[in-house]
Write an enzyme that holds these catalytic residues in place. Structure first.
Site, PDB file in Angstrom:
ATOM      1  N   ASP A  26      -9.098 -24.666  -7.188  1.00 57.44           N
ATOM      2  CA  ASP A  26      -9.284 -26.108  -7.335  1.00 57.44           C
ATOM      3  C   ASP A  26      -9.846 -26.745  -6.066  1.00 57.44           C
ATOM      4  O   ASP A  26      -9.716 -26.202  -4.964  1.00 57.44           O
ATOM      5  CB  ASP A  26      -7.948 -26.790  -7.641  1.00 57.44           C
ATOM      6  CG  ASP A  26      -7.539 -26.671  -9.087  1.00 57.44           C
ATOM      7  OD1 ASP A  26      -8.145 -25.884  -9.824  1.00 57.44           O
ATOM      8  OD2 ASP A  26      -6.563 -27.366  -9.477  1.00 57.44           O
ATOM      9  N   HIS A  77     -12.922 -31.523 -12.331  1.00 55.53           N
ATOM     10  CA  HIS A  77     -11.649 -31.852 -11.676  1.00 55.53           C
ATOM     11  C   HIS A  77     -11.662 -33.289 -11.159  1.00 55.53           C
ATOM     12  O   HIS A  77     -11.031 -33.598 -10.157  1.00 55.53           O
ATOM     13  CB  HIS A  77     -11.420 -30.860 -10.530  1.00 55.53           C
ATOM     14  CG  HIS A  77      -9.999 -30.755 -10.056  1.00 55.53           C
ATOM     15  ND1 HIS A  77      -8.923 -30.652 -10.919  1.00 55.53           N
ATOM     16  CD2 HIS A  77      -9.477 -30.724  -8.797  1.00 55.53           C
ATOM     17  CE1 HIS A  77      -7.810 -30.552 -10.209  1.00 55.53           C
ATOM     18  NE2 HIS A  77      -8.116 -30.611  -8.920  1.00 55.53           N
ATOM     19  N   HIS A  81     -10.724 -36.821  -7.145  1.00 52.85           N
ATOM     20  CA  HIS A  81      -9.356 -36.275  -7.137  1.00 52.85           C
ATOM     21  C   HIS A  81      -8.285 -37.345  -7.322  1.00 52.85           C
ATOM     22  O   HIS A  81      -7.230 -37.325  -6.694  1.00 52.85           O
ATOM     23  CB  HIS A  81      -9.114 -35.492  -5.837  1.00 52.85           C
ATOM     24  CG  HIS A  81      -8.092 -34.397  -5.983  1.00 52.85           C
ATOM     25  ND1 HIS A  81      -6.802 -34.514  -5.495  1.00 52.85           N
ATOM     26  CD2 HIS A  81      -8.164 -33.172  -6.545  1.00 52.85           C
ATOM     27  CE1 HIS A  81      -6.129 -33.408  -5.746  1.00 52.85           C
ATOM     28  NE2 HIS A  81      -6.930 -32.569  -6.392  1.00 52.85           N
ATOM     29  N   HIS A 171      -6.667 -22.649  -4.149  1.00 52.53           N
ATOM     30  CA  HIS A 171      -7.568 -23.737  -3.760  1.00 52.53           C
ATOM     31  C   HIS A 171      -8.660 -23.239  -2.826  1.00 52.53           C
ATOM     32  O   HIS A 171      -8.372 -22.540  -1.851  1.00 52.53           O
ATOM     33  CB  HIS A 171      -6.783 -24.853  -3.058  1.00 52.53           C
ATOM     34  CG  HIS A 171      -5.780 -25.517  -3.943  1.00 52.53           C
ATOM     35  ND1 HIS A 171      -4.541 -24.953  -4.215  1.00 52.53           N
ATOM     36  CD2 HIS A 171      -5.823 -26.686  -4.648  1.00 52.53           C
ATOM     37  CE1 HIS A 171      -3.873 -25.752  -5.037  1.00 52.53           C
ATOM     38  NE2 HIS A 171      -4.633 -26.809  -5.313  1.00 52.53           N
TER      39      HIS A 171
END
Length: 214
Positions: A26, A77, A81, A171
């Site tokens: 991510d 995504h 964020h 990540h």
């Protein structure tokens, strides 16, 4: 879980209970960590999914294109964020559509996968997911690699939590800082992969779990 699905819509958080597992990353792309992770994945012939922040794709288009060039799955995504649980419907739609368009124009990929930042979904999300033919993904476990606890700690945490069908959350970027340091995760990956294989697991592409839209 059924009650949450009714409120927030369905989310895939684990694959079939067999010896296959799924690596996901991510908050990228990232100028340093993404290429390092891609190099390890290439050497080990391991597929992965990268859930990208739209603003980071804008900043680092070449890194996003490298992910697709190596045939990894790209997911949406959001643009910057945001925690969708605290957003109204118009802001959520803008976050998804803007990121979808940036990924498509940058890489040529029309993504069909979405993951909410921090896993925080919203009841407003359901209709947009349907409109955009998205599959929503969660994860089976994360290892808090964003806290940078050390390379061997990250590796050990993954090894201890492996289970059949696990979707593993790691990540390659920092959702709030485009220059964020995720090199510990990149350095842990060459150990994570053989650990899983030695435990009898094989790596599968997350795209195998996408809903089929007709």
């Amino acid at each position: 879980m059924m009650g949450f699905d009714l409120i927030f819509g369905p989310s895939i958080e684990r694959g079939p209970r067999n010896r296959r597992i799924y690596l996901t990353f991510d908050d990228g792309p990232n100028e340093r960590a993404t290429p390092a992770i891609l190099e390890t994945l290439s050497v080990e012939s391991v597929p992965a999914a990268f859930f990208m922040v739209g603003d980071h794709v804008r900043r680092f288009p070449d890194r996003a294109r490298e992910v697709l060039a190596q045939a990894h799955m790209i997911g949406n995504h959001t643009f910057d964020h945001v925690k969708l649980l605290f957003c109204g419907p118009q802001r959520i739609r803008t976050q998804l559509e803007k990121t979808h368009a940036i990924i498509e124009s940058t890489t040529g990929c029309t993504t069909r996968a979405f993951r909410a930042p921090h896993g925080y979904r919203s009841p407003f999300l359901i209709s947009m997911i349907v409109d955009m033919c998205y599959t929503v993904f969660g994860w089976t476990f994360g290892v808090f690699d964003t806290a940078k606890p050390g390379v061997e700690v990250i590796r050990r945490r993954v090894r201890k939590r492996l289970k059949p069908g696990a979707i593993v959350l790691l990540h390659d970027g920092d959702g709030y800082d485009p220059g964020g340091d995720r090199m510990q995760t990149a350095a842990a990956l060459p150990g994570i992969i053989p650990d899983a294989r030695n435990a009898g697991y094989e790596f599968a592409p997350l795209s195998d779990l996408l809903y089929k839209h007709f």
